[in-house]
Write a protein that holds these residues in place. Structure first.
Motif, short mmCIF file in Angstrom:
data_model
loop_
_atom_site.label_atom_id
_atom_site.label_comp_id
_atom_site.label_asym_id
_atom_site.label_seq_id
_atom_site.Cartn_x
_atom_site.Cartn_y
_atom_site.Cartn_z
N SER A 105 1.55 3.21 5.02
CA SER A 105 1.38 3.94 3.78
C SER A 105 0.13 4.79 3.94
CB SER A 105 1.21 2.95 2.61
OG SER A 105 0.36 3.50 1.63
N ALA A 106 0.17 5.97 3.40
CA ALA A 106 -0.97 6.87 3.57
C ALA A 106 -1.98 6.70 2.44
CB ALA A 106 -0.47 8.31 3.59
N SER A 107 -1.74 5.74 1.59
CA SER A 107 -2.41 5.78 0.29
C SER A 107 -3.76 5.08 0.23
CB SER A 107 -1.50 5.14 -0.75
OG SER A 107 -1.29 3.79 -0.39
N ALA A 108 -4.06 4.21 1.12
CA ALA A 108 -5.16 3.27 0.83
C ALA A 108 -6.53 3.73 1.32
CB ALA A 108 -4.83 1.93 1.44
N ARG A 109 -7.56 3.04 0.84
CA ARG A 109 -8.91 3.24 1.35
C ARG A 109 -8.87 3.06 2.85
NH1 ARG A 109 -13.37 0.25 -2.52
NH2 ARG A 109 -12.58 1.04 -4.49
N ARG A 110 -9.50 3.93 3.52
CA ARG A 110 -9.37 3.90 4.96
C ARG A 110 -10.26 2.85 5.63
NH1 ARG A 110 -8.33 8.54 3.33
NH2 ARG A 110 -6.15 9.08 3.53
N GLY B 59 -14.57 9.66 -8.66
CA GLY B 59 -14.25 10.90 -9.36
C GLY B 59 -12.81 10.91 -9.83
N ALA B 60 -11.95 10.32 -9.02
CA ALA B 60 -10.52 10.32 -9.34
C ALA B 60 -10.23 9.66 -10.69
CB ALA B 60 -9.74 9.60 -8.24
N ARG C 2 13.87 -0.45 0.38
CA ARG C 2 13.64 -0.51 -1.06
C ARG C 2 12.22 0.01 -1.39
NH1 ARG C 2 16.54 -3.55 -4.93
NH2 ARG C 2 18.18 -3.30 -3.40
N LEU C 3 11.27 -0.37 -0.57
CA LEU C 3 9.90 0.12 -0.76
C LEU C 3 9.84 1.63 -0.63
CD1 LEU C 3 7.77 -2.47 1.29
CD2 LEU C 3 7.52 -1.99 -1.15
N GLU C 4 10.52 2.12 0.37
CA GLU C 4 10.51 3.56 0.62
C GLU C 4 11.09 4.31 -0.58
OE1 GLU C 4 8.79 4.94 2.81
OE2 GLU C 4 9.40 6.85 1.88
N GLU C 5 12.18 3.77 -1.07
CA GLU C 5 12.86 4.36 -2.24
C GLU C 5 11.93 4.38 -3.46
OE1 GLU C 5 16.71 3.04 -5.06
OE2 GLU C 5 15.87 1.73 -3.51
N ALA C 6 11.27 3.26 -3.71
CA ALA C 6 10.36 3.18 -4.87
C ALA C 6 9.23 4.19 -4.72
CB ALA C 6 9.81 1.77 -5.00
N ARG C 7 8.72 4.31 -3.50
CA ARG C 7 7.62 5.26 -3.27
C ARG C 7 8.07 6.68 -3.59
NH1 ARG C 7 6.33 3.87 1.74
NH2 ARG C 7 4.71 2.42 1.02
N ARG C 8 9.26 6.99 -3.16
CA ARG C 8 9.80 8.32 -3.44
C ARG C 8 9.91 8.55 -4.95
NH1 ARG C 8 13.64 7.42 0.61
NH2 ARG C 8 15.10 6.86 -1.03
N ASN C 9 10.27 7.49 -5.67
CA ASN C 9 10.44 7.61 -7.13
C ASN C 9 9.12 7.54 -7.89
OD1 ASN C 9 13.14 7.63 -6.63
ND2 ASN C 9 13.50 5.50 -7.23
N GLY C 10 8.03 7.40 -7.17
CA GLY C 10 6.75 7.22 -7.87
C GLY C 10 6.72 5.94 -8.66
N VAL D 65 -0.08 8.30 -13.03
CA VAL D 65 -1.24 7.89 -12.23
C VAL D 65 -1.07 8.33 -10.79
CG1 VAL D 65 -2.74 5.99 -11.57
CG2 VAL D 65 -1.47 5.87 -13.72
N LYS D 66 -1.91 9.25 -10.38
CA LYS D 66 -1.87 9.69 -8.99
C LYS D 66 -2.91 8.92 -8.19
CE LYS D 66 0.55 13.66 -10.14
NZ LYS D 66 0.73 14.23 -11.48
N GLY D 67 -2.93 9.15 -6.91
CA GLY D 67 -3.99 8.55 -6.11
C GLY D 67 -3.48 7.52 -5.15
N ARG D 68 -4.40 6.72 -4.63
CA ARG D 68 -4.12 5.81 -3.53
C ARG D 68 -3.61 4.47 -4.05
NH1 ARG D 68 -10.04 5.91 -1.09
NH2 ARG D 68 -10.23 4.78 -3.04
N HIS D 69 -2.34 4.33 -4.22
CA HIS D 69 -1.81 3.07 -4.73
C HIS D 69 -0.72 2.53 -3.84
CE1 HIS D 69 -4.17 3.30 -8.36
NE2 HIS D 69 -3.83 4.57 -8.47
#
Lengths: 358, 358, 358, 358
Positions: D55-60, D93-94, D198-206, D322-326
């Motif tokens: 996932s590209a979303s998390a704190r690095r 800031g986010a 299923r995870l991929e699908e949910a991610r696509r759906n936000g 809610v946008k951002g790293r989730h």
């Protein structure tokens, strides 16, 4: 709220008002397999009995303790031990005239301020009677300690300004069993005689006397006590100060250390043990294997016949003379209470230490 | 185990060894919306700083506290407040030679007996340094109390056998702020001078001195304290006795009550308040609205240059002279520690009382 | 050890074995000034009475509760409330033959392993009888909650595999008082009938049935619950799981959330309130003002007449058929127990929150 | 207040907000003499790391734990272990745009109602980030348990409605180490593949997904757990329900017992052990020596990109995305958190039992 419980593993909760139906204690965390009978608990209660001293004033009937739970076939099971003492011979009528008055030195005023409601009969929850429940619970603790060879005993160090001679105060030479024969639990016969006449004098004056009790613990292994807030001396001080009559607690040399130098106060160590015991058996909050020595200052009983100035609940000044069945001093009745509190704290810490070494 | 936490609603947990990476405290249960800055906490820490007195002995660098959590935009949030003080300027090498020796009057022996392992450097967890974390946590408590108009202050009542003149000890006339200018936090200039020369003498002798600190609380409302074990005096006594240096605690008239009669000890009540304060502001374990007065006896610092007899971990006798950076007395550094412990206990009981009246 | 106490400010300690002299509870921290009578407590106890359902099996005599302390002239005083229920009609002889046998599904084996000693009569401390003390204590909590308009009620959601129709399960339409007329405390008459015949069938088979209880809390203000370990759902789950029969607890949508997406599970907020209640009235461990909804899974009663395979204390295989007075299901008797545990937890948190807002 | 501590003898206090300076835990009561390194704790933290899944979303940057106290020369000393993780890479800031908005499913609204003040950045104290401190503390507990041969492990039982095949769920055949290689910690490769899509699908759906985690404990001796409120299942349920994401907890057969008869639910005993494990290793609140089996229901992550209806602090309706790293699911990151909570509870009870047998 919720201040009627003490202990972490060995926990004691007391309940009851002086003139309610009963008082009692629930002892949680007592190890299983310890022989325990009502008779053993009763023995300590007898030592706390009102009118134990030659005095016409006290409740006549002894407190009878019953074990309601926690034992099976004479042995503890590890489950809560419920102890009950029904209130008999309680003459509540005597308190009717006091119901609106804040007696000096008592909890009347502060309970009123705290709760807005209180049982005025005999002090209610603030009565010294509550300590009977402590003594009953302490008798259970004593059994746990004795299994490990730990003995807790206390005696009258001073009464009405008369102190035991220093030669008698050396913990090492006290024979508590003998003292128990002696009404004042005092090892110094000369001092004892003077104390008794001082008591008699105070009684004639409608006044009361304070005193000092010293508690000694023998056979306590090193290692009991927890850094940093639950130091064993901290817990002992808190437990003893929770006795209504106690206004001061000191360990070992106590307040005398304030006037010592370090070279005087430090107890030198040898292979045979410590050369002195200013530490009172406790270093950095942990027992060092030496005798634990604690003293408490007991204030004179607040209820006196002598006329006192006070106010009532309506804000009116009152002249008060408390009549009725009152001791002249909490000593010697407070002695088993002190032993009980020390026993409860030590048992708790004994079990806590087992969690480390077990 | 688990003895590093104090309090029921306002809970303080301290952690850290003298020569570890850091020491600190977690303060749970602080009400939300209170302004709190590192500077305010730092102020109390400065009062506890080693070398505050004219002495060449102490760590030079001040302890810097950081607030790591629990505040937002300068205000408390109701969540745990984590306070940290990194250990700087710790010269552990100095302790290498002591690593197998049980220093008299210290926790070396008892920690060894309890845990079988210990950080010998500077006393480890048993070090007086731990009290810096208490002072930091106490500074938070102080803010809660001040919001309600409750002030906690302490001063030097006696040092090295020199006592403040009774005329100065009346709580009512003490001006703490003035005293703070005075290195010894002592209201009696004559006594102060004698204390200083006594300190100088002890330093020359490679010895140390004990003393007495009196803590006074003003503005405390009636009603704080819980019957029967969590009496406010019980909790105060326990909290103060948990300070390593303290060997005795007394409330109000304290040990003097032992020599009083009831008619002397009871504080008469009038519509204007109590005519005396032998009770020290506490009746039946609950505050009565009067000033709370407590005294603690502090033992002389155990680490002295004077040669002492002891043993080491291998059971060999040792002659010990402790060199290094040591104060001659815990006074006045212990004063903010006493204030902190009293503040923590009062804050806890203040919140507990709100649960009744709220 | 010491596991018989629950709560921080509103603390309940239960004690007693099934066939000892009595069982009871001590309730600490109840606010003063609340009207409390034995009759009110008795009412909840009646709802838990054995043989409440048409069954010939149960102890005939009702449990009679006595208030031994903590009230004065019909009102609570803020001091511990001691409640006692004497054990009558206890037929211990029936258990003689079971004394060496580990009954499946019971605490016989684990108590033996834990303590090495146990009261085998009727399960001793592990008996469901202990829950009568909880119900008594819960009745006190209920009074505190009612003063603030908070109502706790529970009903049978499923029994023996028969579930209440979803249309009846909407919290909003339940009329608990009506249900109480109904032996099974079940809002769905059709389901109720099926449950009853399922019970009859199980009784004939010498077997027992499990079920699900739903607890609903109305009128709870937002803000109760403490981050992070004492979340209100954490405390509720722990309290309910401490009922011997409970093997599962879920809040709001519960296990169903595992199959939901976030957009399904989140309850949208509007100015009029939440549009759904998957959260069960709790967000981040704190009440949100909506109805609190909890379900618990109750296992079938372990003591059955049907022959079971087990071993005895000597390590011998045994075929066991438990005869005697046993219910077929803990439902509906467990319902007031669930209400009691929820009431106790909520009262504790209500008081804790007052310490913040007070 | 004061809800950030768990345990009686082995006590863990966590502190810290998501976007404050740091988060951490203080572990009290850890037995002395246990080897403990930052590396060992770090290992468990890595398993909880954001972005562990593809996932590209998390704190690095990974969380780096430091041990600040309680160990000496690599071993625990019995004194409090302070663990700290500084907050790096926190993009506050986010959250600026969210500061007035009550996000559905989060603690925003309830914290506001409880405290009147809150750190809105990343959920503040209510953030899942707090669980990193639990994992660090749990790693200490794990070391204590391993010394006694007790292993705690958890795995993904269901995700997004996809359940592991029952044939894989038998505790006996799980090899956790292998599973760890597998991103989802799931023993069933087929189910795993479906979960991933299923995870991929949910991610696509936000959107986000819930799931079920099963925790298994091997090697636990019989006898742990305290009657009656501190039953081990009660404490485990409370501890697991204190994880923000958990809405249900069940032990052994769990909710399935509701549909069973007693003859089905009871686990027959033989000399070789129990023939089934519907009890989940716990009888009457005490471990029976069998595997402990617990399942928790995790709700979908509340922060989703999909538009949701809510209100703000000013009482205005808001449409929120809610946008951002989730993450899309708390699984598998929640797995080490579950293990930590179970380890902490078991360690506490292990020590409590030593106080009985020690």
């Amino acid at each position: 709220m919720s201040g009627s419980t003490i202990g972490v593993l060995f926990k004691v909760t007391t309940w009851g008002e002086s003139h309610g139906r009963a008082i009692g204690a629930v002892v949680e965390g007592c190890p299983p397999g310890i022989e325990l009978s009502e008779g053993e608990i009763q023995k300590d209660l007898e030592r706390r009995r009102p009118g134990r001293m030659t005095s016409a004033s006290a409740r006549r009937e002894g407190d009878l303790v019953e074990i309601l739970s926690g034992t099976f076939e004479g042995k503890t099971m590890g489950t809560p031990i419920s102890l009950i003492i029904y209130n008999r011979d309680a003459d509540s009528g005597a308190y009717e005239s006091l119901k609106d008055i804040f007696r000096p030195g008592q909890g009347d005023f502060t309970y009123f301020k705290k709760y807005g409601i209180r049982d005025y009969r005999g002090g209610g929850r603030a009565s010294g009677r509550e300590t009977a429940a402590r003594v009953a619970a302490g008798a259970v603790a004593r059994k746990v300690l004795l299994r490990e060879g730990i003995e807790v005993m206390a005696y009258t160090k001073a009464l009405g300004g008369i102190a035991v001679s220093p030669s008698f105060s050396t913990a090492g030479i006290i024979f508590l069993k003998d003292m128990d024969e002696n009404g004042l639990v005092c090892p110094d016969p000369d001092a004892c005689k003077k104390m008794e006449s001082r008591l008699e004098e105070a009684r004639r004056n409608g006044d009361s006397l304070g005193g000092i009790v010293e508690i000694i613990v023998r056979g306590c292994p090193p290692g009991l006590g927890e850094p940093v807030f639950d130091k064993i001396d901290a817990d002992l001080a808190g437990a003893l100060m929770s006795i209504g009559t106690v206004k001061g607690v000191e360990i070992g040399a106590g307040f005398a250390v304030a006037g010592m130098t370090g070279s005087q106060a430090n107890d030198p160590m040898t292979l045979e043990g410590f050369l002195s015991n200013n530490a009172g058996g406790i270093l950095a909050g942990i027992t060092n294997g030496d005798e634990i020595v604690i003293r408490v200052a007991c204030k004179p009983i607040s209820s006196i016949e002598k006329v006192q100035q006070t106010i009532d609940v309506h804000g009116k000044p009152v002249e008060l003379s408390v009549k009725g069945r009152h001791d002249v001093s909490v000593i010697p009745r407070i002695i088993p209470v002190c032993e009980a509190m020390v026993s409860i704290v030590l048992t708790d810490h004994l079990l806590r230490q087992k969690a480390i070494t077990g």
